[in-house]
Scaffold this motif. Structure first.
Motif, short mmCIF file in Angstrom:
data_model
loop_
_atom_site.label_atom_id
_atom_site.label_comp_id
_atom_site.label_asym_id
_atom_site.label_seq_id
_atom_site.Cartn_x
_atom_site.Cartn_y
_atom_site.Cartn_z
N PRO A 112 42.92 35.81 38.93
CA PRO A 112 43.31 35.22 40.23
C PRO A 112 43.59 36.27 41.30
O PRO A 112 43.58 35.96 42.48
CB PRO A 112 44.57 34.43 39.90
CG PRO A 112 44.44 34.10 38.45
CD PRO A 112 43.76 35.30 37.83
N THR A 113 43.80 37.53 40.91
CA THR A 113 44.13 38.58 41.89
C THR A 113 43.08 39.68 42.00
O THR A 113 43.30 40.65 42.71
CB THR A 113 45.49 39.22 41.54
OG1 THR A 113 45.39 39.82 40.23
CG2 THR A 113 46.61 38.21 41.58
N ARG A 114 41.95 39.53 41.32
CA ARG A 114 40.92 40.56 41.36
C ARG A 114 39.52 39.95 41.40
O ARG A 114 39.23 39.03 40.64
CB ARG A 114 41.04 41.49 40.16
CG ARG A 114 42.33 42.30 40.20
CD ARG A 114 42.54 43.12 38.97
NE ARG A 114 41.30 43.54 38.35
CZ ARG A 114 41.12 44.67 37.72
NH1 ARG A 114 42.10 45.51 37.59
NH2 ARG A 114 39.95 44.98 37.17
N LEU A 115 38.69 40.48 42.30
CA LEU A 115 37.29 40.07 42.42
C LEU A 115 36.40 41.29 42.22
O LEU A 115 36.70 42.37 42.74
CB LEU A 115 36.98 39.55 43.82
CG LEU A 115 37.48 38.21 44.27
CD1 LEU A 115 37.01 37.94 45.70
CD2 LEU A 115 37.02 37.11 43.35
N LYS A 116 35.33 41.10 41.49
CA LYS A 116 34.30 42.14 41.39
C LYS A 116 33.18 41.73 42.35
O LYS A 116 32.61 40.66 42.22
CB LYS A 116 33.77 42.24 39.97
CG LYS A 116 32.68 43.28 39.81
CD LYS A 116 32.23 43.31 38.36
CE LYS A 116 31.02 44.20 38.17
NZ LYS A 116 30.51 44.10 36.79
N VAL A 117 32.92 42.60 43.34
CA VAL A 117 31.89 42.34 44.33
C VAL A 117 30.76 43.34 44.06
O VAL A 117 30.98 44.55 44.07
CB VAL A 117 32.43 42.51 45.76
CG1 VAL A 117 31.34 42.23 46.78
CG2 VAL A 117 33.63 41.60 45.99
N LYS A 118 29.56 42.81 43.81
CA LYS A 118 28.42 43.65 43.45
C LYS A 118 27.28 43.41 44.43
O LYS A 118 26.99 42.28 44.78
CB LYS A 118 27.98 43.30 42.02
CG LYS A 118 26.77 44.07 41.53
CD LYS A 118 26.51 43.87 40.06
CE LYS A 118 26.04 42.49 39.73
NZ LYS A 118 25.58 42.33 38.34
N GLY A 119 26.66 44.51 44.86
CA GLY A 119 25.47 44.44 45.71
C GLY A 119 24.31 45.12 45.01
O GLY A 119 24.50 46.14 44.35
N CYS A 120 23.10 44.55 45.14
CA CYS A 120 21.94 45.05 44.41
C CYS A 120 20.71 45.16 45.30
O CYS A 120 20.56 44.42 46.27
CB CYS A 120 21.60 44.13 43.25
SG CYS A 120 22.91 43.95 42.03
#
Length: 140
Positions: A112-120
């Motif tokens: 609930p307090t962490r997001l993994k944001v990935k760009g490719c």
């Protein structure tokens, strides 16, 4: 007299509802800080999708963006048109201001307090990711 099957089904529905509401939902909506502490993003609904806008940026982040053609970093839409594609994950497009480019992207709720944001790029052959942290207020 009630049929046992109906009561069992009703109990199961009620139990699953109370369990679902008792646990905090991992949602990408909220206020997030990148791992460098240089950009804060507010995410929320944009139609039936999720989007995110820069609401605070450090002086260095503003300078880097300006050198790449983004005159006003605050207010820039960073996360564009994310749709859910599996539980706790969304896909869309991320704009990288200091590169002046957009990339295909995924967001995964780690907690609930962490997001993994990935760009490719190249159809997902080369990817970079960051873990963002949920914050309660903007940095000073």
């Amino acid at each position: 007299m009630h049929k046992p099957g109906i009561m069992t089904a009703l109990a199961a529905i009620l139990a699953s509802t109370s369990i679902a509401t008792a646990q905090p939902a991992s949602s990408p909506q909220g206020l997030w800080l990148n791992p460098h502490g240089s950009v804060a993003v507010r995410t929320g609904a944009c139609g039936d999708k999720i989007c995110g806008w820069i609401v605070w940026a450090s002086d260095e982040a503003r300078k880097d963006a300006k050198e790449n053609g983004v005159d006003s970093l605050v207010g820039t839409e960073l996360l564009e048109n994310y749709r859910p594609y599996r539980a706790g994950s969304w896909s869309g497009t991320v704009f990288v201001p200091d590169m002046g480019r957009r990339f295909s992207s995924e967001i995964d709720a780690i907690s609930p307090t962490r997001l993994k944001v990935k760009g490719c790029i190249l159809g997902g052959l080369i990817c970079k990711s960051q873990v963002w942290s949920r914050i309660e207020r903007l940095p000073q």
